[in-house]
Design a protein around this motif. Sequence first.
Motif, mmCIF file in Angstrom:
data_model
loop_
_atom_site.group_PDB
_atom_site.id
_atom_site.type_symbol
_atom_site.label_atom_id
_atom_site.label_comp_id
_atom_site.label_asym_id
_atom_site.label_seq_id
_atom_site.Cartn_x
_atom_site.Cartn_y
_atom_site.Cartn_z
ATOM 1 N N HIS A 93 5.136 22.782 -3.788
ATOM 2 C CA HIS A 93 4.267 22.460 -2.660
ATOM 3 C C HIS A 93 4.404 21.012 -2.197
ATOM 4 N N ALA A 103 8.416 20.525 -0.078
ATOM 5 C CA ALA A 103 7.935 20.285 1.282
ATOM 6 C C ALA A 103 8.516 19.001 1.869
ATOM 7 N N PHE A 131 1.297 28.253 1.274
ATOM 8 C CA PHE A 131 1.209 26.959 1.956
ATOM 9 C C PHE A 131 -0.045 26.894 2.813
ATOM 10 N N TYR A 188 -2.430 24.027 1.266
ATOM 11 C CA TYR A 188 -1.684 22.810 1.614
ATOM 12 C C TYR A 188 -2.516 21.542 1.483
ATOM 13 N N THR A 199 0.679 19.328 0.673
ATOM 14 C CA THR A 199 1.879 19.815 1.361
ATOM 15 C C THR A 199 1.985 19.240 2.760
ATOM 16 N N ASN A 244 5.754 30.294 0.458
ATOM 17 C CA ASN A 244 5.772 28.836 0.678
ATOM 18 C C ASN A 244 6.677 28.516 1.867
#
Length: 227
Positions: free
Chosen positions: A21, A25, A51, A55, A60, A105
Amino acid sequence: MRFKDVFSIIGPSMVGPSSSHTAGAVRLGRTARHVLGEQPEQVEIIFYGSFAATYRGHGTDLAIIAGLLDYDTDDLRIREAFEQAEIAGMKVKIRSIQKSGVHPNTATMILRRGEHKIVVTGSSIGGGNIEIVSIDDFDVKFTAIYPTLLIFHSDRRGILAEMTDIFKHSNTNIGFMEVDRKSRSGDALTVIECDEILDCEFIERICSLPDVHRVRLIHLGAKGDRG
């Protein structure tokens, strides 16, 4: 797609909390920036699946923005990515969508600078690794582990042979290659993963081919902006 290096086993040097994450990312953001070829002025990030749900807690959003600023996975400024984006004049919009059939993700990044716009979709697939699956409606598949050329061109007979001839005469090995096109004789995108780092002269030779519109080099092995 190849995972035959130490990075794929132990993961990257990173600012936490999560390789999927956060580190992955960051790499998604850096890849999208390199596809655009410059820092975007306006960014829209769309999160899907896990995500979308987590997030904020995993940072993220900070990670992708940091990648768009060309920060690497271990850059401490990741924690200040929103502030750094504002300083850099980059406006960011974030939203979430629930969509079936995508990796959990996954993010789509819509980047604009002046009249230029690109749309990149990719997934963080574990251990900091990523997979880019779409660029401007072209279906692609690459990991950005290796130096990767994106060649946007018109679909015409013989153009792939001309590209590979440049590789042959430069003694540069192609590890992976795929092509997608929007229509016969229409716009096409060729993705080539290479075993060697490509220099400016090589890329200029590809750019000089008839019907090649633009070329982008994705090389995340090169450290990003360190300020």
